[in-house]
Scaffold this motif. Sequence first.
Motif, PDB file in Angstrom:
ATOM      1  N   ALA A 175       0.811  -1.218   0.000  1.00  0.00           N
ATOM      2  CA  ALA A 175       0.000   0.000   0.000  1.00  0.00           C
ATOM      3  C   ALA A 175       0.849   1.275   0.000  1.00  0.00           C
ATOM      4  O   ALA A 175       0.354   2.351   0.306  1.00  0.00           O
ATOM      5  N   SER A 176       2.118   1.162  -0.381  1.00  0.00           N
ATOM      6  CA  SER A 176       3.009   2.320  -0.377  1.00  0.00           C
ATOM      7  C   SER A 176       2.482   3.419  -1.293  1.00  0.00           C
ATOM      8  O   SER A 176       1.932   3.162  -2.357  1.00  0.00           O
ATOM      9  N   LEU A 177       2.666   4.655  -0.864  1.00  0.00           N
ATOM     10  CA  LEU A 177       2.282   5.802  -1.678  1.00  0.00           C
ATOM     11  C   LEU A 177       3.456   6.355  -2.485  1.00  0.00           C
ATOM     12  O   LEU A 177       3.293   7.321  -3.225  1.00  0.00           O
ATOM     13  N   LEU A 178       4.629   5.746  -2.337  1.00  0.00           N
ATOM     14  CA  LEU A 178       5.766   6.174  -3.144  1.00  0.00           C
ATOM     15  C   LEU A 178       5.505   5.838  -4.612  1.00  0.00           C
ATOM     16  O   LEU A 178       4.931   4.795  -4.927  1.00  0.00           O
ATOM     17  N   ALA A 179       5.933   6.720  -5.490  1.00  0.00           N
ATOM     18  CA  ALA A 179       5.748   6.486  -6.928  1.00  0.00           C
ATOM     19  C   ALA A 179       6.576   5.288  -7.369  1.00  0.00           C
ATOM     20  O   ALA A 179       7.730   5.135  -6.970  1.00  0.00           O
ATOM     21  N   LYS A 180       5.969   4.459  -8.178  1.00  0.00           N
ATOM     22  CA  LYS A 180       6.666   3.285  -8.712  1.00  0.00           C
ATOM     23  C   LYS A 180       7.253   3.629 -10.069  1.00  0.00           C
ATOM     24  O   LYS A 180       6.637   4.302 -10.877  1.00  0.00           O
ATOM     25  N   ILE A 181       8.468   3.165 -10.301  1.00  0.00           N
ATOM     26  CA  ILE A 181       9.124   3.372 -11.583  1.00  0.00           C
ATOM     27  C   ILE A 181       8.963   2.081 -12.371  1.00  0.00           C
ATOM     28  O   ILE A 181       9.364   1.008 -11.926  1.00  0.00           O
ATOM     29  N   PHE A 182       8.350   2.183 -13.540  1.00  0.00           N
ATOM     30  CA  PHE A 182       8.039   1.003 -14.340  1.00  0.00           C
ATOM     31  C   PHE A 182       9.108   0.693 -15.371  1.00  0.00           C
ATOM     32  O   PHE A 182       9.083  -0.355 -15.990  1.00  0.00           O
ATOM     33  N   GLY A 183      10.040   1.588 -15.582  1.00  0.00           N
ATOM     34  CA  GLY A 183      11.096   1.310 -16.532  1.00  0.00           C
ATOM     35  C   GLY A 183      12.035   2.494 -16.660  1.00  0.00           C
ATOM     36  O   GLY A 183      11.698   3.626 -16.346  1.00  0.00           O
ATOM     37  N   VAL A 184      13.242   2.199 -17.116  1.00  0.00           N
ATOM     38  CA  VAL A 184      14.242   3.220 -17.398  1.00  0.00           C
ATOM     39  C   VAL A 184      14.723   2.940 -18.812  1.00  0.00           C
ATOM     40  O   VAL A 184      15.147   1.819 -19.122  1.00  0.00           O
ATOM     41  N   PHE A 185      14.648   3.947 -19.657  1.00  0.00           N
ATOM     42  CA  PHE A 185      14.985   3.778 -21.063  1.00  0.00           C
ATOM     43  C   PHE A 185      15.965   4.838 -21.512  1.00  0.00           C
ATOM     44  O   PHE A 185      15.963   5.955 -21.014  1.00  0.00           O
ATOM     45  N   THR A 186      16.782   4.498 -22.492  1.00  0.00           N
ATOM     46  CA  THR A 186      17.706   5.429 -23.099  1.00  0.00           C
ATOM     47  C   THR A 186      17.281   5.638 -24.545  1.00  0.00           C
ATOM     48  O   THR A 186      17.019   4.678 -25.260  1.00  0.00           O
ATOM     49  N   VAL A 187      17.231   6.898 -24.950  1.00  0.00           N
ATOM     50  CA  VAL A 187      16.865   7.236 -26.330  1.00  0.00           C
ATOM     51  C   VAL A 187      18.079   7.875 -26.980  1.00  0.00           C
ATOM     52  O   VAL A 187      18.599   8.875 -26.478  1.00  0.00           O
ATOM     53  N   ASN A 188      18.537   7.290 -28.044  1.00  0.00           N
ATOM     54  CA  ASN A 188      19.667   7.839 -28.803  1.00  0.00           C
ATOM     55  C   ASN A 188      19.158   8.369 -30.133  1.00  0.00           C
ATOM     56  O   ASN A 188      18.336   7.729 -30.776  1.00  0.00           O
ATOM     57  N   THR A 189      19.657   9.521 -30.529  1.00  0.00           N
ATOM     58  CA  THR A 189      19.240  10.090 -31.814  1.00  0.00           C
ATOM     59  C   THR A 189      20.368  10.063 -32.815  1.00  0.00           C
ATOM     60  O   THR A 189      21.508   9.949 -32.503  1.00  0.00           O
TER      61      THR A 189
END
Length: 66
Positions: A52-66
Amino acid sequence: MFKAGEGAGRSGSFFFFSHDRKFIIKTMTQDELDLYLERLPAFKQYFNSNDASLLAKIFGVFTVNT
């Protein structure tokens, strides 16, 4: 469609919000990413023990290269 805004914090990160504001995409500096990855095991343990934590959950970390 997303809305975007620049954060007022020291890092100057950009935030992108989903149309329903349920999801936020935040840009990260390399230092922020390194710190997050270092603390990832502790986050995992915390979330597994606190459903029941109210801390925001991080669903992924992505790198975008152009």
